[in-house]
Design an enzyme around this catalytic site. Structure first.
Site, short mmCIF file in Angstrom:
data_model
loop_
_atom_site.label_atom_id
_atom_site.label_comp_id
_atom_site.label_asym_id
_atom_site.label_seq_id
_atom_site.Cartn_x
_atom_site.Cartn_y
_atom_site.Cartn_z
CG ASP A 122 -33.47 93.16 55.87
OD1 ASP A 122 -34.17 92.43 56.57
OD2 ASP A 122 -33.58 94.41 55.85
CG MET A 177 -39.02 92.08 59.87
SD MET A 177 -37.78 92.23 61.17
CE MET A 177 -38.61 93.41 62.24
NE ARG A 205 -37.03 100.20 56.17
CZ ARG A 205 -38.05 101.03 56.36
NH1 ARG A 205 -38.57 101.69 55.34
NH2 ARG A 205 -38.56 101.20 57.56
CD GLU A 256 -40.21 94.68 57.10
OE1 GLU A 256 -40.75 94.70 58.22
OE2 GLU A 256 -39.02 95.03 56.92
CD GLN A 291 -39.34 88.36 60.61
OE1 GLN A 291 -39.31 87.87 59.50
NE2 GLN A 291 -40.27 89.23 60.97
O1 F6P Z 1 -32.16 95.08 60.11
C1 F6P Z 1 -33.12 94.87 59.13
C2 F6P Z 1 -34.50 94.98 59.71
O2 F6P Z 1 -34.72 93.92 60.57
C3 F6P Z 1 -35.57 95.04 58.61
O3 F6P Z 1 -35.93 93.80 58.13
C4 F6P Z 1 -36.66 95.81 59.31
O4 F6P Z 1 -37.48 96.49 58.38
C5 F6P Z 1 -35.90 96.78 60.15
O5 F6P Z 1 -34.67 96.17 60.44
C6 F6P Z 1 -36.59 97.15 61.44
O6 F6P Z 1 -35.86 98.13 62.08
P1 F6P Z 1 -35.75 98.36 63.67
O7 F6P Z 1 -34.59 97.56 64.12
O8 F6P Z 1 -35.47 99.80 63.79
O9 F6P Z 1 -37.02 97.91 64.26
#
Ligand code: F6P
Length: 410
Positions: free
Chosen positions: A143, A187, A189, A244, A301
């Site tokens: 991120d 991705m 958040r 996302e 990704q």
């Molecule tokens: O670590 C960041 C991330 O990859 C975000 O971009 C994404 O929203 C989230 O983790 C997804 O989380 P998880 O690993 O719990 O699927």
């Protein structure tokens, strides 16, 4: 007598998560130290789930394979330490385990939330006057939202993957010469660094995405549909990249417009963000009655080691080595960071900073770097991101596929 150190991985994966682990191991082993690994981060440590990494990394070849293995070799967690006042027993337990294994340094590789958790542990260590265990945080996240550091290991490899994949999709989506809109979901958040990186595919052999939408700006569907109408006047195949985490003016995630998208949680118990591309693709279809395809890169990704950036892999490894150097110089309560010295030639310097800085605001894409008509990013973004995706990693292959480390069976 050899000293003992311990390392853990926490948070979401990246293509270079294990490169940092390899860096920690490499430097600590060079310094004649036993390197223990906590399985699934602090969660495993609390249960005394500890392995000796030397049993698995037996030579230089293993180290190289580890550097190019996706996921988290030690397993990861999304564990947040409770406050000391509320649950002192958790802190006591952690220190009991550390003392039992005679640990002198503690390295935690993680994203923003994981580093905040480590910071709590550092504060507690100070409170109890513990000065014989050093705590060092090592940033990682696709991120790229960690403050203090110019960029975060993991981001560049994911950036290279999304830019390459969008470049390939642009070719695929134009084959029929018919009206078509492709919506690509990336991705991130809270931040749009990775979505912005899709624009890196623009060049002499690629027109790049036509429109991009980052979570840093409120997503207005009506305005976005107008953008698409504008692009469709001159192009049959339109490529839209969307974060996302894009939110509507009322604060709802775009993906939540379709309630059936909220069927699952991410590993921290938060709503898993998925489906923004499907929601927007439906809106586009309803407005223009044209062919539409939603593409969600999802976990691909962050696990694409075959497409990793060499710059990223090298930096991830070095940052791990530097964490060990820092603790050896008696640093504690700090994170290892990357400072950019210059863009051209690209040069960095690695240093450490007080871990408390991770409580600063998370690092967003400057909105002035996003073009007003959402058609791409400014030159500043290009200069920031382009050097990071340079170089390819040579992976070892077996039976035609990349070779990965065997799993640790605990
Ligand atoms: O670590 C960041 C991330 O990859 C975000 O971009 C994404 O929203 C989230 O983790 C997804 O989380 P998880 O690993 O719990 O699927």
């Amino acid at each position: 007598m050899r000293k003992n150190v311990i390392v853990g991985q926490s948070g979401g994966a990246s293509a270079v998560f294990n490169a940092t682990l390899a860096g920690v191991y490499h430097m600590a082993d060079d310094l004649q130290t036993n390197v223990y690994g906590m399985m699934n981060g602090l969660q495993g440590l609390l249960e005394d789930k500890i392995v000796n990494l030397g049993d698995y990394i037996r030579n230089q070849y293993d180290l190289e394979v580890l550097r190019n293995t996706p996921g988290a070799f030690l397993g990861s967690c999304r564990y947040t330490l409770p406050d000391y006042n509320e649950q002192p027993e958790v802190y006591n337990r952690i220190f009991d385990v550390l003392r039992k294994h005679d640990i002198s340094s503690f390295y935690y590789i993680g994203g923003l939330e994981s580093l905040k958790t480590l910071s709590k542990l550092c504060t507690y260590a100070k409170l109890i006057g513990c000065d014989d265990i050093r705590f060092i945080g090592i940033p990682k996240t696709i991120d790229n939202d960690i403050p203090l550091t110019d960029h975060t290991p993991g981001f560049a490899s994911a950036a290279k993957y999304v830019a390459t994949s969008v470049k390939e999709l642009i070719r695929d989506s134009s084959i029929y010469g018919r009206d078509f809109v492709t919506v690509v979901e990336v991705m991130g958040r809270d931040t749009g660094w990775l979505t912005a990186a899709t624009t890196l595919c623009k060049g002499s052999d690629c027109s790049g995405p036509d429109l991009i939408y980052l979570p840093e700006k409120v997503f207005d569907p009506e305005k976005a549909l107008e953008d698409i109408a504008r692009v469709r006047k001159n192009k049959k195949s339109v490529i839209v990249c969307i974060g996302e985490g894009c939110k509507l003016a009322d604060g709802r995630y775009l993906c939540d417009v379709d309630e059936s998208n909220s069927f699952t949680e991410d590993a921290s118990g938060k709503r898993l963000l998925t489906g923004a591309s499907r929601v927007f693709a439906r809106m586009i279809h309803d407005r223009f009655n044209c062919r539409v395809r939603a593409v969600e890169f999802s976990a691909l990704q962050r696990s694409a080691c075959h497409m990793a950036s060499k710059t990223d892999n090298d930096e991830a490894f070095t940052i791990g080595e530097n964490a060990v150097k820092a603790s050896n110089l008696k640093h504690t309560g700090e994170i290892v960071i990357i400072n950019r010295v210059s863009n051209d030639p690209y040069q960095i310097r690695i240093s450490v900073k007080d871990i408390k800085g991770v409580f600063n605001e998370s690092k967003s894409v400057p909105t002035e770097w996003i073009l007003d008509d959402n058609s791409g990013m400014t030159e500043e973004f290009e200069q920031y991101a382009r050097p990071l995706i340079q170089g390819s990693v040579v992976t070892h292959y077996k039976d035609g596929l990349p070779l990965h480390m065997p799993y640790i069976i605990f």
